[in-house]
Design a protein around this motif. Structure first.
Motif, PDB file in Angstrom:
ATOM      1  N   GLU A 146      37.297  50.731  44.794  1.00 11.43           N
ATOM      2  CA  GLU A 146      36.709  51.583  45.821  1.00 11.43           C
ATOM      3  C   GLU A 146      36.193  50.782  47.019  1.00 11.43           C
ATOM      4  OE1 GLU A 146      36.900  54.739  45.920  1.00 11.43           O
ATOM      5  OE2 GLU A 146      37.747  55.036  43.912  1.00 11.43           O
ATOM      6  N   PHE A 147      35.582  49.645  46.757  1.00  7.93           N
ATOM      7  CA  PHE A 147      34.933  48.906  47.851  1.00  7.93           C
ATOM      8  C   PHE A 147      35.925  48.181  48.745  1.00  7.93           C
ATOM      9  CE2 PHE A 147      31.019  49.896  45.832  1.00  7.93           C
ATOM     10  CZ  PHE A 147      30.021  49.681  46.767  1.00  7.93           C
ATOM     11  N   ARG A 148      37.138  47.878  48.251  1.00  7.67           N
ATOM     12  CA  ARG A 148      38.095  47.186  49.126  1.00  7.67           C
ATOM     13  C   ARG A 148      38.508  48.085  50.285  1.00  7.67           C
ATOM     14  NH1 ARG A 148      43.473  47.571  49.307  1.00  7.67           N
ATOM     15  NH2 ARG A 148      43.709  45.334  49.607  1.00  7.67           N
ATOM     16  N   TRP A 149      38.405  49.402  50.124  1.00 10.77           N
ATOM     17  CA  TRP A 149      38.709  50.314  51.216  1.00 10.77           C
ATOM     18  C   TRP A 149      37.491  50.542  52.119  1.00 10.77           C
ATOM     19  CZ3 TRP A 149      43.714  51.074  51.595  1.00 10.77           C
ATOM     20  CH2 TRP A 149      44.510  51.061  50.442  1.00 10.77           C
ATOM     21  N   ARG A 150      36.312  50.551  51.509  1.00 11.45           N
ATOM     22  CA  ARG A 150      35.109  50.897  52.259  1.00 11.45           C
ATOM     23  C   ARG A 150      34.399  49.692  52.865  1.00 11.45           C
ATOM     24  NH1 ARG A 150      36.404  54.484  48.719  1.00 11.45           N
ATOM     25  NH2 ARG A 150      35.875  56.697  48.952  1.00 11.45           N
ATOM     26  N   ASP A 151      34.810  48.500  52.458  1.00 12.01           N
ATOM     27  CA  ASP A 151      34.191  47.276  52.973  1.00 12.01           C
ATOM     28  C   ASP A 151      35.288  46.286  53.353  1.00 12.01           C
ATOM     29  OD1 ASP A 151      32.375  45.274  53.603  1.00 12.01           O
ATOM     30  OD2 ASP A 151      32.141  44.623  51.518  1.00 12.01           O
ATOM     31  N   PRO A 152      36.096  46.620  54.368  1.00 14.34           N
ATOM     32  CA  PRO A 152      37.241  45.761  54.712  1.00 14.34           C
ATOM     33  C   PRO A 152      36.851  44.346  55.123  1.00 14.34           C
ATOM     34  CG  PRO A 152      36.860  47.441  56.410  1.00 14.34           C
ATOM     35  CD  PRO A 152      36.001  47.803  55.243  1.00 14.34           C
ATOM     36  N   ALA A 153      35.612  44.156  55.576  1.00 11.67           N
ATOM     37  CA  ALA A 153      35.190  42.812  55.974  1.00 11.67           C
ATOM     38  C   ALA A 153      35.197  41.840  54.801  1.00 11.67           C
ATOM     39  CB  ALA A 153      33.800  42.873  56.607  1.00 11.67           C
ATOM     40  N   HIS A 154      34.985  42.355  53.600  1.00  7.73           N
ATOM     41  CA  HIS A 154      34.958  41.504  52.409  1.00  7.73           C
ATOM     42  C   HIS A 154      36.134  41.819  51.466  1.00  7.73           C
ATOM     43  CE1 HIS A 154      30.688  41.613  53.777  1.00  7.73           C
ATOM     44  NE2 HIS A 154      30.747  40.326  53.488  1.00  7.73           N
ATOM     45  N   ARG A 155      37.208  42.308  52.034  1.00  6.99           N
ATOM     46  CA  ARG A 155      38.350  42.707  51.205  1.00  6.99           C
ATOM     47  C   ARG A 155      38.899  41.571  50.338  1.00  6.99           C
ATOM     48  NH1 ARG A 155      42.459  46.731  53.869  1.00  6.99           N
ATOM     49  NH2 ARG A 155      40.594  48.016  53.529  1.00  6.99           N
ATOM     50  N   PRO A 156      38.974  40.326  50.809  1.00  7.95           N
ATOM     51  CA  PRO A 156      39.454  39.256  49.914  1.00  7.95           C
ATOM     52  C   PRO A 156      38.622  39.125  48.636  1.00  7.95           C
ATOM     53  CG  PRO A 156      39.474  38.500  52.181  1.00  7.95           C
ATOM     54  CD  PRO A 156      38.771  39.824  52.189  1.00  7.95           C
ATOM     55  N   ILE A 157      37.304  39.320  48.751  1.00  2.48           N
ATOM     56  CA  ILE A 157      36.444  39.240  47.561  1.00  2.48           C
ATOM     57  C   ILE A 157      36.762  40.374  46.604  1.00  2.48           C
ATOM     58  CG2 ILE A 157      34.061  39.379  46.732  1.00  2.48           C
ATOM     59  CD1 ILE A 157      33.186  38.055  49.339  1.00  2.48           C
ATOM     60  N   TRP A 158      36.955  41.583  47.157  1.00  3.44           N
ATOM     61  CA  TRP A 158      37.251  42.731  46.297  1.00  3.44           C
ATOM     62  C   TRP A 158      38.640  42.613  45.678  1.00  3.44           C
ATOM     63  CZ3 TRP A 158      32.903  44.314  45.103  1.00  3.44           C
ATOM     64  CH2 TRP A 158      31.878  44.512  46.021  1.00  3.44           C
ATOM     65  N   ASP A 159      39.576  42.004  46.396  1.00  2.00           N
ATOM     66  CA  ASP A 159      40.903  41.792  45.813  1.00  2.00           C
ATOM     67  C   ASP A 159      40.829  40.849  44.614  1.00  2.00           C
ATOM     68  OD1 ASP A 159      41.976  43.463  47.679  1.00  2.00           O
ATOM     69  OD2 ASP A 159      43.002  41.918  48.838  1.00  2.00           O
ATOM     70  N   ILE A 160      40.062  39.788  44.762  1.00  2.00           N
ATOM     71  CA  ILE A 160      39.877  38.851  43.642  1.00  2.00           C
ATOM     72  C   ILE A 160      39.182  39.553  42.483  1.00  2.00           C
ATOM     73  CG2 ILE A 160      38.679  36.752  42.900  1.00  2.00           C
ATOM     74  CD1 ILE A 160      39.085  35.671  45.745  1.00  2.00           C
ATOM     75  N   SER A 161      38.194  40.384  42.793  1.00  2.00           N
ATOM     76  CA  SER A 161      37.463  41.111  41.753  1.00  2.00           C
ATOM     77  C   SER A 161      38.373  42.100  41.028  1.00  2.00           C
ATOM     78  CB  SER A 161      36.274  41.850  42.365  1.00  2.00           C
ATOM     79  OG  SER A 161      35.378  40.950  42.983  1.00  2.00           O
ATOM     80  N   PHE A 162      39.262  42.752  41.788  1.00  2.00           N
ATOM     81  CA  PHE A 162      40.203  43.697  41.180  1.00  2.00           C
ATOM     82  C   PHE A 162      41.135  42.974  40.212  1.00  2.00           C
ATOM     83  CE2 PHE A 162      44.232  46.202  41.502  1.00  2.00           C
ATOM     84  CZ  PHE A 162      43.773  47.338  40.859  1.00  2.00           C
TER      85      PHE A 162
END
Length: 333
Positions: free
Chosen positions: A102-118
């Protein structure tokens, strides 16, 4: 003649587990493949391909776990203390990937972190599921009506083998899903993932199959001695056919056949697991009848299951029907 509700509930829980593998396996697999998918449009498309359905897939996990607790409380009381560590890791992994999704869409500034988390959440959850299966299959130490083993008994070469095998299997399902649901460069990449993953899964299935009969005496008896061998002989034969169909479909660049042949392969593995364990819920220690709740409790819960399971199947089928076809970058966000 009264119906044996213990067998009915064993079938319901087995069905829930199978549905979870079918429904959640491919989206966990996409998470496992995520580092190999090109950043940008391809990753967004991969996420969009599972966006409408991913959060409903864990319904079957809840049904299987809740059903085990309610219908087979003794098994639940023994299995949980034996497998606390991998089960907690699985839940934390599922939570991490859900938040990241959910957060990779709502927080694009930190998308690399959310991709790693996913990716990390998907890998942890899958590895933990495979280790849990391997630890259960190899046997749990039971004294009386309680777990009597140690904290690290679940960590063995065999459980690690099943964990890695499930990671490979889910990654294969993920690649086959992308072949079916996407097109262009991402689909081409998915085809390239599928062939080596399919070969790796065949090797993993062979390794697990060779090791399993020697874990418990009953496994060897069921698979290699008469009369059990009469019932089990078709399973390896059908598995070989499923593998051949899958590899042929990849060579011919078919879009739907790889996914469904991979699902059939998973289904045959689950059949083999059922053949090995039946009628035990804890192999070699506790049967389903020894672990079962009272008849009245099973009957009361069955009324609820008879209502809820068809509803779950109906809304799941409707969701997949509504979002059928190819997905593009527009997605559902």
């Amino acid at each position: 003649m009264s119906v044996d509700l213990t067998i009915v509930w064993a079938v319901i829980i087995a069905f829930a587990v199978a549905m979870y593998v079918v429904m959640d396996g491919f989206d966990l697999g996409i998470g496992i493949l995520f580092p190999s998918i090109k950043v940008g449009t391809e990753r967004d498309t991969a996420m969009n391909s599972i966006a409408p359905v991913w959060d409903g897939n864990e319904t079957w996990l809840v049904l299987g776990g809740g059903g085990l607790m309610a219908a087979f409380p003794l098994a639940y009381a023994i299995i949980l203390p034996a497998l606390y560590a991998p089960l907690i890791a699985m839940l934390l992994g599922l939570i991490l990937r859900g938040v990241a999704f959910e957060f990779r869409w709502r927080d694009p500034a930190h998308r690399p972190i959310w991709d790693i988390s996913f990716f990390a959440g998907s890998l942890i959850a899958t590895l933990a599921q495979g280790i849990t299966l391997g630890a259960l299959l190899q046997g749990i130490e039971v004294t009386g009506r309680a777990y009597s083993g140690g904290w690290w008994d679940w960590m063995t070469p065999f459980s690690l083998l099943t964990g890695v095998s499930l990671v490979i299997g889910y990654a294969l399902l993920g690649s086959c899903w992308l072949i079916w649901k996407t097109e262009g460069a991402l689909q081409d990449h998915a085809f390239r993932f599928a062939r080596p993953l399919g070969i790796a899964l065949v090797v993993a299935i062979g390794a697990v199959s060779l090791a399993t009969p020697f874990l418990e005496g009953q496994y060897y008896h069921r698979w290699f001695e008469y009369p059990g061998i009469i019932a089990t002989a078709p399973v390896p034969f059908l598995t070989a056919i499923a593998i051949a169909v899958f590899l042929r479909s990849i060579v011919k660049k078919q879009e739907r056949v790889p996914f469904f042949s991979a699902l059939i392969l998973f289904g045959l593995c689950l059949v083999g697991l059922g053949v090995s364990m039946w009628p035990d819920v804890i192999p070699g220690r506790v049967t389903i009848w020894q672990a079962a709740a009272p008849y009245e409790s099973q009957l009361f819960m069955l009324v609820g299951a008879a209502v809820l399971v068809p509803i779950i199947l109906a809304y799941t089928a409707w969701a997949y029907w509504v979002f059928r076809g190819k997905v593009d970058t527009a997605g559902y966000h």
